[in-house]
Enzyme design. Structure first.
Site, short mmCIF file in Angstrom:
data_model
loop_
_atom_site.label_atom_id
_atom_site.label_comp_id
_atom_site.label_asym_id
_atom_site.label_seq_id
_atom_site.Cartn_x
_atom_site.Cartn_y
_atom_site.Cartn_z
CG ASP A 4 -7.82 -0.12 3.61
OD1 ASP A 4 -8.67 -0.88 3.11
OD2 ASP A 4 -6.60 -0.22 3.38
CE LYS B 284 -3.88 -2.24 2.12
NZ LYS B 284 -4.94 -2.27 3.07
P1 NDP Z 1 2.12 -3.84 6.49
O1 NDP Z 1 3.04 -4.85 5.87
O2 NDP Z 1 2.16 -2.42 6.02
O3 NDP Z 1 2.43 -3.78 8.10
C1 NDP Z 1 2.56 -4.93 8.83
C2 NDP Z 1 2.60 -4.60 10.34
O4 NDP Z 1 2.48 -5.84 11.03
C3 NDP Z 1 3.89 -3.95 10.84
O5 NDP Z 1 3.57 -3.06 11.89
C4 NDP Z 1 4.69 -5.15 11.38
O6 NDP Z 1 5.59 -4.81 12.44
C5 NDP Z 1 3.58 -5.99 11.94
N1 NDP Z 1 3.86 -7.42 12.02
C6 NDP Z 1 4.02 -8.27 10.97
N2 NDP Z 1 4.22 -9.53 11.44
C7 NDP Z 1 4.19 -9.45 12.80
C8 NDP Z 1 4.32 -10.40 13.84
N3 NDP Z 1 4.54 -11.69 13.58
N4 NDP Z 1 4.21 -9.97 15.12
C9 NDP Z 1 3.97 -8.67 15.38
N5 NDP Z 1 3.85 -7.71 14.45
C10 NDP Z 1 3.95 -8.10 13.16
O7 NDP Z 1 0.66 -4.46 6.40
P2 NDP Z 1 -0.76 -3.73 6.24
O8 NDP Z 1 -0.84 -2.65 7.28
O9 NDP Z 1 -1.01 -3.38 4.83
O10 NDP Z 1 -1.80 -4.91 6.59
C11 NDP Z 1 -1.87 -5.46 7.88
C12 NDP Z 1 -3.00 -6.48 7.98
O11 NDP Z 1 -4.27 -5.87 7.81
C13 NDP Z 1 -2.93 -7.60 6.93
O12 NDP Z 1 -3.16 -8.82 7.58
C14 NDP Z 1 -4.05 -7.28 5.96
O13 NDP Z 1 -4.56 -8.45 5.36
C15 NDP Z 1 -5.07 -6.64 6.90
N6 NDP Z 1 -6.01 -5.73 6.21
C16 NDP Z 1 -7.36 -6.00 6.18
C17 NDP Z 1 -8.26 -5.13 5.58
C18 NDP Z 1 -9.71 -5.43 5.59
O14 NDP Z 1 -10.43 -4.85 4.76
N7 NDP Z 1 -10.20 -6.25 6.46
C19 NDP Z 1 -7.81 -3.91 4.93
C20 NDP Z 1 -6.40 -3.69 5.06
C21 NDP Z 1 -5.54 -4.58 5.65
P3 NDP Z 1 7.13 -4.33 12.16
O15 NDP Z 1 7.05 -2.86 11.87
O16 NDP Z 1 7.83 -4.64 13.42
O17 NDP Z 1 7.62 -5.13 10.99
#
Ligand code: NDP
Length: 264
Positions: A100, A64
């Protein structure tokens, strides 16, 4: 000519967006089709979009922020947060939007009296949702695994923490906006921390949909009212579809056919 739309993501096979949008196109006889594209490298988004001759697209994890960079122009809330989940091809110009944030507000409407929210995660979704909550004067705390992504939030939310310096409070709602639990069985923070957090909130939500994540499972075990990301998905999808069809279809009809696809 038939219009083609797609969702870009990695992973993307789980995405319900093709079902949702195709249900609207089919139900309302709109001459368009929606597919999915597994995109490994976010910097290739723009060229892939044009190669496929798309009229528009949605973008999901982890592209995104790359989508924001791929656009020629960004409008509305997406501009404020630097996160794009919907792209429209306007005569060869890519225009980005974020649906979103309003989709999420639609989803949490049923949780009354939300004044204090803990957002776990600091990715693109967290940026959009936290900023939108702040706009409604809701107190927001952000908790993330690592520090680097917290920079964005420091000036806009009330408090930011990593796992190392987290200070627990009482919350009305806790949201998992991380991808922990999407393709694995991980919790979004260490087990004891999650346990304490859940003991101090009234409601729980997860952005992940279509499965009971380990986080939601714990909320369920503690009898906390929770919801997965399905309503958020529906909300953002309706708003994206309106943009795809350039407001040619009525929003209540879009909602009807999109909602119907959730029963398939
Ligand atoms: P990003 O890749 O931008 O961000 C991921 C975040 O998750 C970061 O803060 C990362 O932390 C953290 N993270 C990843 N793995 C772990 C873990 N194992 N433990 C703790 N923290 C973790 O992702 P998005 O923000 O784009 O999406 C996030 C989620 O939201 C996805 O699962 C997506 O499918 C869902 N989503 C659902 C929507 C809906 O309509 N229902 C709409 C948009 C998103 P760090 O900074 O430390 O790496």
């Amino acid at each position: 000519m038939k219009k083609l739309f797609a969702i870009f993501g990695n992973p993307v096979s789980h995405s319900r967006s093709p079902l949702m949008h195709n249900s609207v196109f089919k139900g309302l006889n709109y001459n368009a089709c929606y597919t999915r594209v597994h995109l490994l490298d976010g910097t290739k988004l723009r060229e892939t979009f044009f190669k496929l001759k798309l009229s528009g697209a949605n973008v999901t994890v982890p592209h995104k922020e790359a989508a924001y960079k791929a656009c020629d122009e960004v409008r509305g809330f997406a501009k404020k947060v630097g996160v794009v989940n919907t792209i429209i091809n306007e005569n060869g110009k890519l225009v980005g939007y974020n649906t979103d944030a309003d989709g999420f507000m639609f989803a949490i409407k049923e949780f009354k009296e939300i004044k204090n929210v803990l957002v776990i995660g600091a990715g693109g979704t967290a940026k959009a949702l936290a900023s939108r909550l702040v706009q409604d004067n809701i107190k927001v705390t952000v908790l993330n695994r690592s520090a680097s992504r917290l920079k964005f939030f420091m000036d806009i939310v009330d408090e930011c923490y990593t796992w190392d310096n987290f200070k627990l409070q009482k919350y009305d709602l806790v949201l998992n906006s991380t991808s922990a639990g999407l393709k694995d069985d991980e919790l979004p923070a260490p087990k004891d921390m999650i346990n304490d957090i859940l003991n101090n909130t009234s409601f729980v939500a997860d952005a992940i949909y279509g499965k009971l994540t380990p986080f939601l499972k714990q909320a369920h075990n503690k009898n906390i009212t929770y919801k997965d990301g399905a309503d958020m998905l529906l909300g953002q999808g309706i708003l994206a579809n309106e943009l795809f069809v350039n407001n040619e279809l009525k929003i209540d009809k879009i909602k009807y056919f999109m909602q119907k696809s959730f029963n398939l």
